[in-house]
Design an enzyme around this catalytic site. Sequence first.
Site, mmCIF file in Angstrom:
data_model
loop_
_atom_site.group_PDB
_atom_site.id
_atom_site.type_symbol
_atom_site.label_atom_id
_atom_site.label_comp_id
_atom_site.label_asym_id
_atom_site.label_seq_id
_atom_site.Cartn_x
_atom_site.Cartn_y
_atom_site.Cartn_z
ATOM 1 N N TYR A 56 -65.867 62.007 -34.334
ATOM 2 C CA TYR A 56 -64.660 61.707 -35.089
ATOM 3 C C TYR A 56 -64.022 63.002 -35.583
ATOM 4 O O TYR A 56 -64.565 63.685 -36.463
ATOM 5 C CB TYR A 56 -64.949 60.809 -36.293
ATOM 6 C CG TYR A 56 -65.531 59.449 -35.961
ATOM 7 C CD1 TYR A 56 -65.431 58.903 -34.683
ATOM 8 C CD2 TYR A 56 -66.186 58.701 -36.932
ATOM 9 C CE1 TYR A 56 -65.963 57.653 -34.390
ATOM 10 C CE2 TYR A 56 -66.708 57.450 -36.648
ATOM 11 C CZ TYR A 56 -66.602 56.932 -35.373
ATOM 12 O OH TYR A 56 -67.137 55.700 -35.090
ATOM 13 N N PRO A 208 -63.862 45.272 -38.328
ATOM 14 C CA PRO A 208 -63.890 43.843 -38.687
ATOM 15 C C PRO A 208 -62.498 43.275 -38.955
ATOM 16 O O PRO A 208 -62.353 42.056 -39.064
ATOM 17 C CB PRO A 208 -64.757 43.816 -39.949
ATOM 18 C CG PRO A 208 -64.538 45.162 -40.566
ATOM 19 C CD PRO A 208 -64.444 46.108 -39.396
ATOM 20 N N ARG A 211 -58.826 46.614 -36.064
ATOM 21 C CA ARG A 211 -58.015 47.836 -36.127
ATOM 22 C C ARG A 211 -56.706 47.571 -36.868
ATOM 23 O O ARG A 211 -55.651 48.064 -36.494
ATOM 24 C CB ARG A 211 -57.780 48.405 -34.726
ATOM 25 C CG ARG A 211 -59.079 48.752 -34.012
ATOM 26 C CD ARG A 211 -58.889 49.256 -32.592
ATOM 27 N NE ARG A 211 -60.207 49.585 -32.032
ATOM 28 C CZ ARG A 211 -61.016 48.698 -31.454
ATOM 29 N NH1 ARG A 211 -60.635 47.450 -31.336
ATOM 30 N NH2 ARG A 211 -62.187 49.056 -30.993
#
Length: 332
Positions: A56, A208, A211
């Site tokens: 990331y 969850p 997005r």
Amino acid sequence: MKHRKLGASGLVTSALGLGCMGMSEFYGHTDDADALRTLARALELGVTHVDSADTYGHGHNETLLGRFVAQGGAARRQQVILATKFGIVRVAGQYERHIDNSPAYIREACEASLRRLGVDHIDLYYCHRRDPAVPIEEVVGAMGELVQAGKVRAIGLSEVSVETLRRAHAVFPIAAMQSEYSLWSRESETGMLAACAELGVAFVAYSPLGRAFLTGTVDVGQLADNDFRKNNPRFVGEAQAANQRLVASLTAFAADRGLSNSQVALAWMLNKHAHVVPIPGTRRIAYLESNVSSVDIVLTPSEIEQLDRLFDPLAVAGARYPDAGLLGIEAG
């Protein structure tokens, strides 16, 4: 804040975690100061589980979390459960990737993550994606050695099959299994969630809120050029239009109960499974606070069944990822 166990590792986490990927990459503009404020507010609200990965921002996300932990000193380190991952290797500025599960790479990646995080151990260390050329027994063996060396407290897997999970768990206890899971991504309901419950493995649900699509607040036409959702199959063309109709039904369901879409989507998951820990990502404190409130929302069995029907998997249009993003994801 309510709490849930991460397998048999002895780690106890907040029932709701915080996904940190978007603080560094993939969702348009980022701001470290805003991210640090959101992280601090999360901790005030009882959110102790923060999720990262070395890929990331090409290490930026781990460095950011390291700054956050350092700002609070030893007391903050004791509060926070740091989860990070290895396995996805990318070139800066590119979405395409390859997977490395070799034991040598696992050891190198762990040391690099420890340096960026500025800590002497990682609480939960995941294999982010699977390279089928490396037996899972070798992967988990190397990860178990990190636990024995005191560099990692517990290990997890991400986006693997039930068979892989069972093979891995037979070698070394798996504390958590992480996969995408939401109202519109329910593949895990066909076997993985049951397997985790059987084995005593926590299921950590990323994305969850789809997005953010499920929140009903995303204007696809206004997404930044560096927002990867612009090329996500579910966010474009006819698929986007079909999925928008599903979200409209969720909006109506939530409005009838005086709730937001995100609160309903998270409460659906938390009420349905006692061993699931959702990790919605956000950079905004207002969204964070709304998400955290879902922990106390009770849905009846009939409401859960209604949501299941509204989001019949056959009604969801488009793949979860573009082809490059599917690399290393196991089916079944």
